[in-house]
Design an enzyme around this catalytic site. Sequence first.
Site, PDB file in Angstrom:
ATOM      1  N   GLU A 129       0.817  -1.209   0.000  1.00  0.00           N
ATOM      2  CA  GLU A 129       0.000   0.000   0.000  1.00  0.00           C
ATOM      3  C   GLU A 129       0.855   1.266   0.000  1.00  0.00           C
ATOM      4  OE1 GLU A 129      -4.143   0.330   0.486  1.00  0.00           O
ATOM      5  OE2 GLU A 129      -2.897  -0.382  -1.157  1.00  0.00           O
ATOM      6  N   THR A 180      -5.306   9.238  -4.619  1.00  0.00           N
ATOM      7  CA  THR A 180      -5.270   8.865  -3.205  1.00  0.00           C
ATOM      8  C   THR A 180      -4.372   9.804  -2.409  1.00  0.00           C
ATOM      9  OG1 THR A 180      -5.633   6.542  -3.782  1.00  0.00           O
ATOM     10  CG2 THR A 180      -4.752   6.996  -1.586  1.00  0.00           C
TER      11      THR A 180
END
Length: 301
Positions: A129, A180
Amino acid sequence: MKKVKVCSPGTSANLGPGYDIFGLALSNPYDIVEVEKTENGITISVEGEKAEEIPTNVDENTAGVVAKKMIQDFKIESGIHIHIIKGIKPGSGLGSSSASCAGIAFALNELFELKLSKLELVKYSSLGEAVAAGAPHADNVAPAIFGGFTLTTSYEPLEVLHIPVDLEVLVALPNIQVSTKTAREILPKEIPIKDMVNNVGKSAGMVYALYNNDLDLFGRYMSKDCVVEPCRANLIDGYSEVKEKVKDMVYGITISGSGPAIITIPKKEHVIDIENIFKEVWNCPVYYTKVGPGCYVEEIE
């Protein structure tokens, strides 16, 4: 065992006031991650949603980063080829990168019989991630591994709580690009104490609602984030309009992860009406699905 094929679910993180803590596994959409033993090295191929935009270099691919670390840590001598079939659109707010991260960790655990616990798989998955979000986060990979509803309550040490739930959701995926990193950067660095009290209280109430199967309370509190959602709503054209239009047709509505996906807990009698509003405003894909399991093996050779 030479090859394993894994289904890795899409996920919805935050769920309103549970920023970086709450996560929900979805039955649809999902990725397929196939891993096959080879002579040496790590190779990656990708097909499906936005495959042409996903790097296949090991150090730039979320699954590649996880695989490289696990192979090093467990001194695996075999090479592997990773083939990812993207069913989750990257940058959707539905855990696309997390599905790849969780899928590869789960697949390697099966293929090489590493016997890792789910918590250990979350630790490895979260490393990937960092490629997508700039830092390792577990709020999406935790439900991708555990399934159901998860709470990432600590990072040092990592702690994940898991609640099995039976819940139907309706998700819209507007054709809007939301980074993001941008979605994290626009958030306030400090918040008033009253906002913290609101979000802690609403988050606690959501957990209480799950244990009492109270959809009305769960959805109402899910819709009451006063810290993150107000910032990110500005990144999604039409969101405020849609939220107002469907407010009486849903138990709750909020932005999924960093967006642009929107997740609702619909009232069954209004599912078609809500879908029509989503398509009228965004002309976008809509998923009527339910909370699902974490990663699971589809095929072994």
